[in-house]
Scaffold this active site. Structure first.
Site, PDB file in Angstrom:
ATOM      1  N   ASP A  67       0.821  -1.205   0.000  1.00 54.50           N
ATOM      2  CA  ASP A  67       0.000   0.000   0.000  1.00 54.50           C
ATOM      3  C   ASP A  67       0.859   1.261   0.000  1.00 54.50           C
ATOM      4  OD1 ASP A  67      -2.567   1.458   0.467  1.00 54.50           O
ATOM      5  OD2 ASP A  67      -1.613   1.944   2.381  1.00 54.50           O
ATOM      6  N   GLU A 103       1.206  -0.396  -5.139  1.00 55.96           N
ATOM      7  CA  GLU A 103       0.296   0.703  -5.412  1.00 55.96           C
ATOM      8  C   GLU A 103       1.152   1.968  -5.440  1.00 55.96           C
ATOM      9  OE1 GLU A 103      -3.458   3.216  -3.589  1.00 55.96           O
ATOM     10  OE2 GLU A 103      -1.862   2.420  -2.335  1.00 55.96           O
TER      11      GLU A 103
END
Length: 715
Positions: A399, A452
């Site tokens: 993330d 990401e």
């Protein structure tokens, strides 16, 4: 009380001794064995040796400090203590040997211990024939650390730990067992008592709002069966169903489904729709439901919201049994500042940067890991390996990578500290990510990682040895933003934004991309994917079906958040179930059928996946028909005739006798049409097949409105 006690005795009873083993337990003095024990509330204490000999210990301090000679000089003994009318035989934790070996301490010190989860935390073990739990925690700047829990009435005086090496505190507590709740009480170097801390390495934790760690018996956690080999390879189909476990489905009373209830329903549903992988939003223990798991405090513990670690293992196993790969969202970029967590852990900024210009994330109010600390990097890398080994997951999606890579991420001018070269790149974070990927692929070559990363940082998915960050895949955020912006426009304006569809192919093969329609695109006022579609009811659903078909025909692996597969109309709400009742409507069932058929085509048609990450696998055919909002391209596989012609019409008009050149003469079969009546469309199409004729073979096609069609050459 004896008046002439040494300072160490007072340090014990006052709870400030850094190495209680130096005073408590057995010690040879003047050729005799003296034992000292600190047992608050005990009225009397005897030492009982292995032969049954006893010797009364003298109370040398009113707080409960006892001392005396061991009978027969034996080093193996128990303590027999009387508490009121109750007599209890106890093992003395201060008579047992160290938990960490010198080699462990060496590896921990240099940051090369790759299995921290085998040494740190709470582990069931047997020492000197006695069963108990060994506790080890890193707190290099603490003055004193104690284990408190169910086994000692949460009294920090009873079990102070000893410090070893470069700040690792350890203690074996006899007769502590699986299921015991515990925390660490830490006194800072300045003598300040900190809030009770959860174990950073805890393998299980209490349900929020409680925050205690729980001793886990690893033998009770079955090792899930492996996923099919090669499931995450670049040349394999990869279609990911992204799930928030707490809101996929709920019970009638709005309670969560448990891991085991999810195991009975979720894998079968995902497999029926043709997905190859399921990706869970973070399942690490976290205190705040509204963080969706992205602010974890227990990186090694599956959240207790849905059950036990054994139950989570059963969910992974069920996914694998259905042929699905399991990916986890992983958050090594930041952590919350809850007082029981990692923040200010030993009275100093142990895990985070001390300077808020480096250590605090302004957008999220969280703390940023200090990747310049060997212990922190070792902690995070070990955590990644833990999930891959212990729970047999098949990959990790990392993330917020951009927030890790840039020192000035979301910071104003003057609100950040440059690196040693004066730049904004976080050199320590780069090194960490490279090490993370290197370690993962070295130990789990069939696993994968995905970043990401929302900027144009180069070589995210290129190997470390070639200067890249080493990820298996990168989320294609640019594709997502451009194409969602395009498809959200009224078709009359799309011709002015024709380049938003074309632009993605300029960089589509610069990384190994995943095309993400993730949870982030259906929250915070962005509306659902269906909610962005323009037009009346029919046009909105036609647009959505066409967009999904465009996505599956575009180079790159696929990711779709739960609810998108049937056209959830409202934004995602983590506090409630998806709107499954919408499947009672034909239009929503049509969207679900489109997704199922696209997945099945994608999985079975090599032209759509074999060269997802290779420019040889794509060829534009029509790029200059912006006035009619039409695009055409060929997807290619390795075999000579592994070809798929894709025609996308993002206008509401039907186009007849539309000429498209193709690489082979002969019959081309229409294998997919998003305008099929089966999906709720107008059923305009090419009646199954079309003949390619001419010196340069061309098809004369009927192009349905707001639709995408696939055609393949017949053998």
């Amino acid at each position: 009380m004896i008046a002439t006690l040494p300072d160490e005795a007072y340090a014990i009873v006052e709870g400030r001794h850094a190495d209680p083993f130096r005073y408590l337990g057995p010690h040879r003095e003047n050729e005799r064995t003296v034992v000292r024990a600190f047992l608050p509330e005990a009225a009397s204490v005897e030492a009982v040796d292995e032969k049954g000999g006893t010797a009364a210990l003298e109370r040398i301090h009113d707080a409960g400090l006892f001392a005396g000679l061991l009978p027969n000089g034996s080093a193996r003994y128990q303590l027999r203590a009387r508490f009121g009318d109750t007599i209890v035989d106890l093992e003395d934790p201060y008579r047992f040997p160290p938990i960490l070996t010198d080699f462990d301490l060496y590896l921990l010190g240099e940051g090369s211990h790759q299995r921290l989860y085998d040494k740190l935390g709470a582990h069931l073990m047997t020492l000197d024939g006695v069963e108990g739990v060994g506790f080890v925690v890193l707190a290099p700047n603490a003055r004193r650390v104690s284990v408190v829990g169910d086994f000692n009435f949460w009294d920090s005086r009873r079990h102070p730990m000893r410090v070893r090496g470069s700040g690792y505190w350890e203690l074996f507590i006899p007769r502590a067992t699986a299921g015991d709740h515990y925390k660490f009480e830490i006194v800072s170097a300045q003598g300040h008592l900190l809030p009770l801390k959860s174990d950073p390495m805890a393998f299980a934790a209490e349900m929020r709002p409680s925050t205690a760690s729980i001793v886990l018996d690893p033998e009770r956690v079955p090792h899930p069966r492996p996923a099919p080999a090669g499931i995450s390879a670049l040349t394999s189909p990869m279609s990911i169903y992204e799930v928030h476990l707490g809101s996929w489905r709920r019970k009638d009373n709005n309670d969560w489904l448990s891991y085991r209830e999810l195991a009975e329903q979720l894998p079968a549903y995902v497999r029926d729709l043709g997905f190859t992988h399921v990706e869970f939003l973070p399942i690490n223990e976290h205190p705040f439901d509204g963080s969706w798991g992205y602010q974890p405090t227990g990186l090694f513990a599956p959240t207790s919201r849905f059950g036990t670690p054994e139950d989570f293992a059963a969910l992974v196993d069920a996914c694998h049994a259905h042929g699905l790969g399991v990916l986890l969202d992983w958050v090594p970029g930041h952590f919350p500042d809850d007082p029981h967590g990692l923040a200010h852990f030993d009275g100093t900024s142990l895990y985070e940067h001390a300077n808020p210009l480096q250590g605090r994330h302004n957008d999220w109010g969280t703390l940023i890991y200090n990747y310049g600390r060997t212990e922190v990097v070792n902690f995070l890398v070990s955590n990644a390996l833990f999930w891959l080994e212990r729970y047999a997951v098949d990959g990790l999606r990392v993330d917020a990578v951009a927030s890790m890579l840039y020192l000035d991420y979301s910071r104003p001018a003057g609100g950040w500290i440059p690196n040693k070269y004066g730049g904004r790149e976080n050199l320590e974070a780069i090194d960490f990510l490279r090490r993370f990927n290197t370690e993962v692929f070295a130990k789990f070559p069939n696993a994968t990682t995905a970043a990401e990363e929302s900027t144009a940082w180069p070589q995210v998915s290129q190997p470390v040895e070639f200067g890249g960050l080493g990820f298996g895949y990168k989320w294609n955020m640019g594709w997502m933003h451009d194409t969602l912006n395009y498809i959200s426009m009224d078709p009359i304006y799309r011709k002015y934004h024709h380049g938003q569809i074309l632009f993605g192919l300029h960089y589509a093969f610069s990384e190994n991309f995943i095309l993400p329609l993730s949870h982030d695109e259906v929250v915070h006022g962005k509306r659902s994917i269906l909610g962005r579609m323009p037009g009346d009811h029919w046009q909105r659903f036609a647009n959505l079906r066409a967009y999904y078909a465009f996505m599956f025909a575009h180079p790159g692996k696929k990711l779709m958040f739960m609810g998108c597969e049937f056209g959830q109309d409202r934004e995602w709400n983590h506090d409630s179930s998806l709107d499954w009742h919408l499947l009672e409507q034909e239009s929503h069932r049509g969207v679900q059928s489109v997704v199922r058929d696209l997945n099945n085509l994608y999985r079975t048609m090599p032209a759509l996946y074999e060269l997802d990450c290779d420019s040889f696998g794509f060829e534009w055919i029509v790029t200059d028909d912006g006035d009619r909002n039409v695009f055409a391209w060929i997807r290619k596989g390795n075999a000579a005739r592994a070809r798929c012609l894709v025609i996308a019409n993002f206008s509401p008009n039907v186009y007849y006798d539309y000429q498209v050149r193709v690489p082979f003469p002969g019959k081309w079969r229409e294998v997919f049409n998003s305008d099929s009546a089966h999906y709720g469309g107008s059923n305009v199409g090419n009646i199954g097949e079309v003949e390619a004729v001419g010196l340069v073979p061309e098809l004369s096609l009927t192009i349905p409105p707001l639709a995408v069609i696939f055609l393949t050459p017949e053998d």
